[in-house]
Write an enzyme that holds these catalytic residues in place. Structure first.
Site, PDB file in Angstrom:
ATOM      1  N   LYS A 116       7.634  -6.682   8.467  1.00  0.00           N
ATOM      2  CA  LYS A 116       7.615  -7.585   7.311  1.00  0.00           C
ATOM      3  C   LYS A 116       7.583  -9.062   7.685  1.00  0.00           C
ATOM      4  CE  LYS A 116       9.659  -4.745   3.843  1.00  0.00           C
ATOM      5  NZ  LYS A 116      10.821  -4.141   3.285  1.00  0.00           N
ATOM      6  N   GLU A 200      15.455 -13.657   1.727  1.00  0.00           N
ATOM      7  CA  GLU A 200      14.543 -14.076   0.655  1.00  0.00           C
ATOM      8  C   GLU A 200      15.320 -14.547  -0.564  1.00  0.00           C
ATOM      9  OE1 GLU A 200      11.941 -10.857  -0.405  1.00  0.00           O
ATOM     10  OE2 GLU A 200      10.710 -11.108   1.389  1.00  0.00           O
ATOM     11  N   HIS A 235      13.724   3.275  -5.674  1.00  0.00           N
ATOM     12  CA  HIS A 235      12.533   2.949  -4.893  1.00  0.00           C
ATOM     13  C   HIS A 235      11.490   4.057  -4.868  1.00  0.00           C
ATOM     14  CE1 HIS A 235      14.708  -0.608  -3.816  1.00  0.00           C
ATOM     15  NE2 HIS A 235      15.701   0.117  -3.385  1.00  0.00           N
ATOM     16  N   ARG A 297      -3.272   2.150   3.801  1.00  0.00           N
ATOM     17  CA  ARG A 297      -3.690   3.546   3.598  1.00  0.00           C
ATOM     18  C   ARG A 297      -4.129   3.719   2.151  1.00  0.00           C
ATOM     19  NH1 ARG A 297       2.070   3.514   2.813  1.00  0.00           N
ATOM     20  NH2 ARG A 297       2.375   3.824   0.578  1.00  0.00           N
TER      21      ARG A 297
HETATM   22  C1  MV4 Z   1      12.946  -7.842  -3.874  1.00  0.00           C
HETATM   23  C2  MV4 Z   1      13.622  -7.837  -5.114  1.00  0.00           C
HETATM   24  C3  MV4 Z   1      14.106  -9.041  -5.579  1.00  0.00           C
HETATM   25  N1  MV4 Z   1      13.939 -10.163  -4.848  1.00  0.00           N
HETATM   26  N2  MV4 Z   1      12.803  -8.977  -3.194  1.00  0.00           N
HETATM   27  C4  MV4 Z   1      11.463  -4.603  -2.043  1.00  0.00           C
HETATM   28  C5  MV4 Z   1      11.146  -3.234  -1.587  1.00  0.00           C
HETATM   29  C6  MV4 Z   1      10.998  -2.546  -2.848  1.00  0.00           C
HETATM   30  N3  MV4 Z   1      10.980  -1.138  -2.694  1.00  0.00           N
HETATM   31  C7  MV4 Z   1      12.130  -3.117  -3.633  1.00  0.00           C
HETATM   32  N4  MV4 Z   1      12.091  -4.474  -3.318  1.00  0.00           N
HETATM   33  C8  MV4 Z   1      12.592  -5.555  -3.978  1.00  0.00           C
HETATM   34  N5  MV4 Z   1      12.461  -6.734  -3.331  1.00  0.00           N
HETATM   35  C9  MV4 Z   1      13.288 -10.112  -3.686  1.00  0.00           C
HETATM   36  N6  MV4 Z   1      13.146 -11.240  -2.987  1.00  0.00           N
HETATM   37  C10 MV4 Z   1      13.753  -6.635  -5.794  1.00  0.00           C
HETATM   38  C11 MV4 Z   1      13.231  -5.486  -5.240  1.00  0.00           C
HETATM   39  C12 MV4 Z   1      13.359  -4.278  -6.003  1.00  0.00           C
HETATM   40  C13 MV4 Z   1      12.257  -3.750  -6.672  1.00  0.00           C
HETATM   41  C14 MV4 Z   1      10.993  -4.330  -6.616  1.00  0.00           C
HETATM   42  C15 MV4 Z   1       9.912  -3.773  -7.251  1.00  0.00           C
HETATM   43  C16 MV4 Z   1      10.079  -2.614  -7.982  1.00  0.00           C
HETATM   44  C17 MV4 Z   1      11.309  -2.007  -8.052  1.00  0.00           C
HETATM   45  C18 MV4 Z   1      12.415  -2.560  -7.406  1.00  0.00           C
HETATM   46  C19 MV4 Z   1      13.654  -1.944  -7.487  1.00  0.00           C
HETATM   47  C20 MV4 Z   1      14.721  -2.500  -6.845  1.00  0.00           C
HETATM   48  C21 MV4 Z   1      14.573  -3.663  -6.086  1.00  0.00           C
END
Ligand code: MV4
Length: 671
Positions: A116, A200, A235, A297
């Site tokens: 990342k 972040e 997730h 992919r």
């Molecule tokens: C984030 C976020 C809030 N702020 N990054 C990254 C991996 C992905 N599986 C979840 N991620 C997130 N990254 C920042 N800077 C919140 C999430 C997140 C999320 C993002 C998109 C769709 C669903 C989510 C569920 C929980 C957290």
């Protein structure tokens, strides 16, 4: 064009790739593990090669064995699908070194996006917006705390090698930072063997919006618009759609442009996805989206893009891999209509989404209402070795509401027995008001978890219908008139009939009788219900109660029955009136799992004689070992599970031959 492609995958994606290959006249080679010997993907392919035991690490992840299979069968390319070896740059290199084409990007492109921090640095340099934060190599806690303060709390700590939310920590204030960092690093170390983290700015109302990109070996890159994957649980994507609801055209243009720029920066070839996070706290805005990661992919949810663009993405992959230029330029690509995809999983939503396994005794998928991508058929086993996805249900309509209504209708037609699925859960999501409004958000499922997971209790009339069916009252009297009206099936005397049903371990006494032509009355658990019944098809009935008719579908088992209707399903067993209480308690024919758990050891074969107290099954349940012994002397009639299988509470594991023999055949039990 390629002549022969080996598909280094299994399940629905292997089947989906094989179908496009065949349509284009490309020969196919499947690979299979022990568990997949009779799998659908094996029967669809032109030829198939066994690659090892059931665990993926010993079969679908064995790159050398798979390359060897490709060489032996004369395949000129390998399609890795998704998961398994699809994003392994060393595998891509090994394939190429063997003189075989890898259907995917270069190993350099895969490597560039693998970590990342490096990916973010690369994208920043290419002019793609990235989430504000620190993604350098320095890992000193004091330094990272300074960075967090510069970014401004709340912040999110992420493992640079991470995925699936592992090693992610939200930190509200400087006071909590060190402890959160240490714990994220420990988790990242254990999970990925790499403790390094990035920091972040925390996006409080995120939407997951990703752009499908495609590149070729001639320097062209296009995008095929966006998919919204915000509806997730832990997730895991649950329902995806395209385009993204509420997306301004200006933002769509900006995102598409950023995605193409990202792919260009690594000379990308083949299908890829740029994942963005958007801040939706004030609606979607063209300056509030940031690069998160790139998946190098074909993705699970690619069909929604196919549905709105009319492109077969696997066809494009094959053409690009054979050296052709992209079939269309950017100004030949348009969004037409709206599409949804729901993932049908073998899992028990009511029990915390526990993966379910077993044999899919019955499987109806809504092929007339939707595109259904599946890798299984009725009779197949859902094993504990692989992803428990049964099918993807994809609908398309001219607008969002139509496509969503179609998805809802399609999910109501999913009927499975033998394995618990999330069908009712995803169907309830399609009628969830916030989701219908076009506000898919990452927290929606958790906020409404109870109403989405808890099933409706069976209406009394469905229990009465189950009683009629299980007692044999709906069976035609004469073979010559199987489709005759119900009144012709059996004449009810004044006296009513009686059965006792089992619904989730509870005994439900039901007496019932006919009150006229197609009219019935039943007393279910002490309360009366009057209903009309007519037959629409072999096992489809119209039940009328209080001037309202509803359709129910019956799937009979062996002395049990599942009723499907209203997007819900209920399973009923028939309690044997001849089985005394003692027999039920101590001398039962069925050996049942007392808790959900794993079958660790199985010492039973059909036909074997067993003595009372003899250990037959060892289960691991709730971190304990449990030995299930023979309840009496007898002979094993059936073994319904296998070693390594995950079972739900109440699952029948073994059946003993009946002690006193079957009742005389042909004797009505209720007469
Ligand atoms: C984030 C976020 C809030 N702020 N990054 C990254 C991996 C992905 N599986 C979840 N991620 C997130 N990254 C920042 N800077 C919140 C999430 C997140 C999320 C993002 C998109 C769709 C669903 C989510 C569920 C929980 C957290």
């Amino acid at each position: 064009m390629l002549r022969k492609v080996l598909i280094a995958n299994r399940g629905e994606i292997a089947c989906r790739i094989i179908r496009t290959c065949h349509r284009l006249g490309v020969a196919t080679v499947a690979v299979y593990s022990d568990a997949d010997r009779d799998a659908l993907h094996v029967s669809l392919a032109g030829e198939a090669v066994h690659i090892g035991p059931s665990p993926a690490a010993e079969s679908y992840l064995q790159g050398e064995t798979i390359i060897d299979a490709a060489l032996r069968t004369g395949a000129d390319a390998i399609h890795p699908g998704y998961g398994f070896l699809s994003e392994n740059p060393d595998f891509a290199d090994a394939v190429t070194s063997a003189g075989i084409r890898f259907i995917g990007p270069s190993s350099d492109a895969i490597r560039a996006m693998g970590l990342k921090d490096a990916a973010k640095a690369l994208m920043e340099k290419a002019g793609v917006p990235v989430v504000p934060g620190y993604h350098g190599a320095e890992q000193d806690p004091d330094f990272l705390l300074d960075e967090a303060e510069r970014i401004g709390f709340p912040v999110l700590i992420k493992a640079r090698a991470g995925g699936g939310g592992k090693g992610m920590r939200r930190v509200e204030s400087a006071a909590d930072f060190r402890e959160a960092l240490a714990s994220a690093q420990r988790e990242a170390s254990a999970a990925f063997g790499d403790p390094a983290c990035l920091i972040e700015k925390y996006i409080a109302h995120p939407r997951h919006i990703e752009i499908q990109v495609f590149g070729d070996d001639h320097g062209n890159v296009v995008h095929l618009f966006e998919r919204d994957c915000s509806l997730q649980r832990r997730h895991q994507k649950v329902i995806e759609e395209a385009p993204a609801p509420g997306m301004p055209e200006e933002m769509r243009l900006a995102m598409g442009e950023a995605a193409v720029k990202a792919a260009m920066a690594i000379s990308y070839s083949g299908a890829g996805t740029i994942e963005f996070i958007a801040d939706a706290s004030d609606g979607l805005k063209a300056d509030r989206f940031w690069f998160m990661e790139m998946n190098t992919r074909l993705q699970v949810e690619h069909p929604v893009t196919e549905a709105i663009t009319g492109v077969d993405l696997v066809e494009w992959q094959l053409r690009v891999a054979s050296g052709e230029p992209l079939p269309r330029s950017q100004d030949e690509l348009f969004i037409s209509g709206w599409a949804f995809e729901a993932r049908l999983y073998a899992e028990d939503a009511e029990r915390g989404f526990l993966p379910a396994t077993g044999r899919l005794a019955h499987l109806d998928l809504p092929e007339e209402l939707a595109r259904v991508d599946s890798g299984v058929r009725a009779g197949d086993r859902i094993s504990p070795f692989y992803d428990p996805m049964i099918a993807k249900i994809i609908t398309r309509g001219p607008d969002r509401q139509t496509a969503l209504s179609l998805l809802s209708a399609a999910l109501a037609e999913v009927r499975t027995t033998g394995v618990t699925t999330n069908a009712a859960f995803i169907r309830r999501l399609t009628i969830q008001p916030d989701f219908i409004e076009g506000l898919p958000d990452t927290g929606l499922i958790d906020r409404h978890l109870a109403e989405l997971t808890i099933g409706q209790a069976p209406p009394r009339e469905t229990m009465a219908l189950a009683a009629l069916k299980l007692s044999g009252a709906l069976e035609p009297k004469t073979v010559s008139d199987p489709w005759g009206r119900l009144s012709g099936f059996r004449l009810w005397s004044e006296a009513s009939d009686f059965v006792e049903l089992d619904y989730r371990g509870q005994h439900v006494p039901i007496s019932f009788g006919s009150t006229g032509e197609g009219a019935y009355a039943a007393i279910v658990d002490g309360r009366q219900v009057d209903f009309g019944l007519s037959r629409l098809g072999e096992d489809t009935y119209l039940l009328e109660v209080d001037g309202r008719k509803r359709r129910f579908h019956l799937v009979p088992g062996h002395r049990d029955l599942t009723i499907f209707g209203d997007g819900e399903s209920w399973h009923f067993g028939l309690i044997d009136p001849l089985a005394g209480e003692d027999e039920i308690a101590a001398g039962s024919d069925h050996i049942v799992a007392p808790m959900p758990g794993l079958v660790k050891l199985l010492r039973a074969t059909p036909g074997a004689a067993v003595a009372k107290g003899e250990a037959l099954v060892v289960m691991e349940a709730m971190k304990m070992e449990l030995t299930l012994a023979a309840p009496r002397d007898g002979t094993i009639a059936e073994v319904l599970v296998s070693q390594g299988e995950q079972v739900i509470e109440g699952a029948v594991l073994l059946i003993l031959e009946p002690e006193f023999g079957e009742p005389e055949s042909g004797e009505p039990q209720d007469g």
